[in-house]
Design a protein around this motif. Structure first.
Motif, PDB file in Angstrom:
ATOM      1  N   LEU A 131       0.822  -1.300   0.027  1.00  0.00           N
ATOM      2  CA  LEU A 131      -0.195   0.005   0.024  1.00  0.00           C
ATOM      3  C   LEU A 131       0.757   1.233  -0.046  1.00  0.00           C
ATOM      4  N   GLN A 132       2.025   1.358   0.469  1.00  0.00           N
ATOM      5  CA  GLN A 132       2.919   2.349   0.460  1.00  0.00           C
ATOM      6  C   GLN A 132       2.946   3.015  -1.006  1.00  0.00           C
ATOM      7  N   PHE A 133       3.020   4.413  -0.566  1.00  0.00           N
ATOM      8  CA  PHE A 133       3.103   5.345  -2.029  1.00  0.00           C
ATOM      9  C   PHE A 133       4.617   4.789  -2.721  1.00  0.00           C
ATOM     10  N   TYR A 134       4.440   5.347  -4.141  1.00  0.00           N
ATOM     11  CA  TYR A 134       5.654   5.119  -4.885  1.00  0.00           C
ATOM     12  C   TYR A 134       7.128   5.371  -4.197  1.00  0.00           C
ATOM     13  N   PRO A 135       7.996   4.450  -3.914  1.00  0.00           N
ATOM     14  CA  PRO A 135       9.142   5.074  -3.474  1.00  0.00           C
ATOM     15  C   PRO A 135      10.294   5.845  -4.295  1.00  0.00           C
ATOM     16  N   GLY A 199       1.298  15.335  -2.416  1.00  0.00           N
ATOM     17  CA  GLY A 199       1.721  16.446  -1.675  1.00  0.00           C
ATOM     18  C   GLY A 199       2.655  15.801  -0.582  1.00  0.00           C
ATOM     19  N   GLN A 200       2.289  14.978   0.299  1.00  0.00           N
ATOM     20  CA  GLN A 200       3.110  14.645   1.225  1.00  0.00           C
ATOM     21  C   GLN A 200       4.349  13.780   0.823  1.00  0.00           C
ATOM     22  N   TYR A 201       3.982  12.906  -0.127  1.00  0.00           N
ATOM     23  CA  TYR A 201       5.454  12.404  -0.676  1.00  0.00           C
ATOM     24  C   TYR A 201       6.415  13.366  -1.179  1.00  0.00           C
ATOM     25  N   GLY A 205       8.609  12.172   1.532  1.00  0.00           N
ATOM     26  CA  GLY A 205       8.926  10.750   1.006  1.00  0.00           C
ATOM     27  C   GLY A 205       7.721   9.974   1.245  1.00  0.00           C
ATOM     28  N   ALA A 206       8.046   8.460   0.860  1.00  0.00           N
ATOM     29  CA  ALA A 206       7.011   7.687   0.933  1.00  0.00           C
ATOM     30  C   ALA A 206       6.437   7.017   2.304  1.00  0.00           C
ATOM     31  N   ASN A 207       7.253   7.301   3.358  1.00  0.00           N
ATOM     32  CA  ASN A 207       6.774   6.601   4.636  1.00  0.00           C
ATOM     33  C   ASN A 207       5.622   7.579   5.388  1.00  0.00           C
ATOM     34  N   PHE A 208       4.350   7.310   4.744  1.00  0.00           N
ATOM     35  CA  PHE A 208       3.400   7.776   5.717  1.00  0.00           C
ATOM     36  C   PHE A 208       1.997   7.134   5.392  1.00  0.00           C
ATOM     37  N   GLY A 209       0.979   7.467   5.909  1.00  0.00           N
ATOM     38  CA  GLY A 209      -0.376   6.670   5.727  1.00  0.00           C
ATOM     39  C   GLY A 209      -1.364   7.060   6.506  1.00  0.00           C
TER      40      GLY A 209
END
Length: 286
Positions: A131-135, A199-201, A205-209
């Motif tokens: 489910l993580q956003f694109y690295p 926006g958060q990425y 970066g990608a470590n959020f949820g």
């Protein structure tokens, strides 16, 4: 001194409308009660208050979703109860929970909780990797795995995180779906999730949820719809809006013991406000 018996005032087909009117009468100091009788809800009040209550109902029936009635619901939400023959506490909770939420609201609610519970039983790392956003965000990455644009919204990191988000999703998302339809809620979910995730990425970066960006989009949408088109029945009280905006601003300080996706919250709020403007403008054109 004993209370005088209540007298039937009016029959209403919808439970939510009956409770809204009962809460409004309560805010005026009129004792009222809604009772389920053969698929309709009968509102009762004291005989000496019947003339006043009838006048209030005439105004209420013309515009039941006026902000003043919504405000009474927020202030006296526990005053109106539907009396039925012997319901269990669990049964009553289920009825009210399901009655407020449509298919879209319930689907997202259940999906978030399934993901969270699965992560508790040892699958967190694996589930987050899906489910993580694109690295590394690129057109090719989007073409290969388009669902990662939305994926982070369904992953939550703690009990507080998921309870806060899904509670507000159920409350506000359920209202939007019931009053404006599934399509409006789906559009809001997709657009705000994409805007807040991207926006958060870009910021961290990608470590959020979490569904917080979408929740703040709902806050902005319901807030501005209540301002721009109060006849639609969506409304948030000013103290509640103030609290949620204060919580958003608090996230930008270093006083909280948790890391918050502040950019997602802000972009979600902005996107919700803009979607409300677009919704009203589209309705005015048609």
């Amino acid at each position: 001194m004993t209370e005088q018996p209540l007298q039937a005032l009016v029959h209403i087909n919808q439970q939510a409308i009956a409770l809204l009117f009962v809460n409004y009468l309560t805010s005026l100091g009129i004792r009222a009660e809604a009772i389920s009788e053969q698929d309709v809800y009968v509102v009762y009040c004291p005989p000496d208050k019947i003339p006043q209550a009838k006048e209030e109902f005439e105004q209420f029936s013309r515009q039941p979703y006026h902000p003043k009635y919504q405000q009474a619901a927020w202030q006296h939400g526990n005053a109106g109860q539907v009396a039925v023959e012997g319901p269990s506490l669990l049964g009553s909770f289920k009825e009210h929970f399901l009655a407020h939420a449509g298919v879209v609201t319930l689907t997202v609610f259940i999906l978030c909780w399934l993901v969270f519970l699965a992560s508790l039983f040892g699958g967190a790392r694996t589930i987050f990797s899906y489910l993580q956003f694109y690295p590394q965000l690129s057109w090719q990455a989007f073409i290969d795995q388009p669902l990662r644009l939305l994926g982070p919204a369904f992953f939550h990191f703690s009990w507080l995180h998921i309870v806060f988000n899904t509670m507000w999703w159920w409350q506000l998302g359920g209202s939007v779906e019931k009053l404006l339809g599934k399509g409006v809620l789906v559009h809001l979910l997709l657009l705000s999730a994409i805007a807040s995730n991207v926006g958060q990425y870009l910021v961290s970066g990608a470590n959020f949820g979490g569904l917080s960006g979408v929740v703040y989009a709902l806050v902005g949408f319901v807030w501005w719809m209540g301002w721009l088109a109060p006849e639609k029945g969506l409304y948030l009280s000013k103290p509640l809006v103030g609290f949620l905006l204060f919580w958003l601003l608090l996230g930008y300080t270093d006083v909280l013991p948790i890391n918050m996706a502040n950019t997602a919250h802000l972009l979600g709020l902005i996107s919700g406000c803009l979607l409300a403007v677009a919704q009203v403008a589209r309705k005015n054109r048609t």
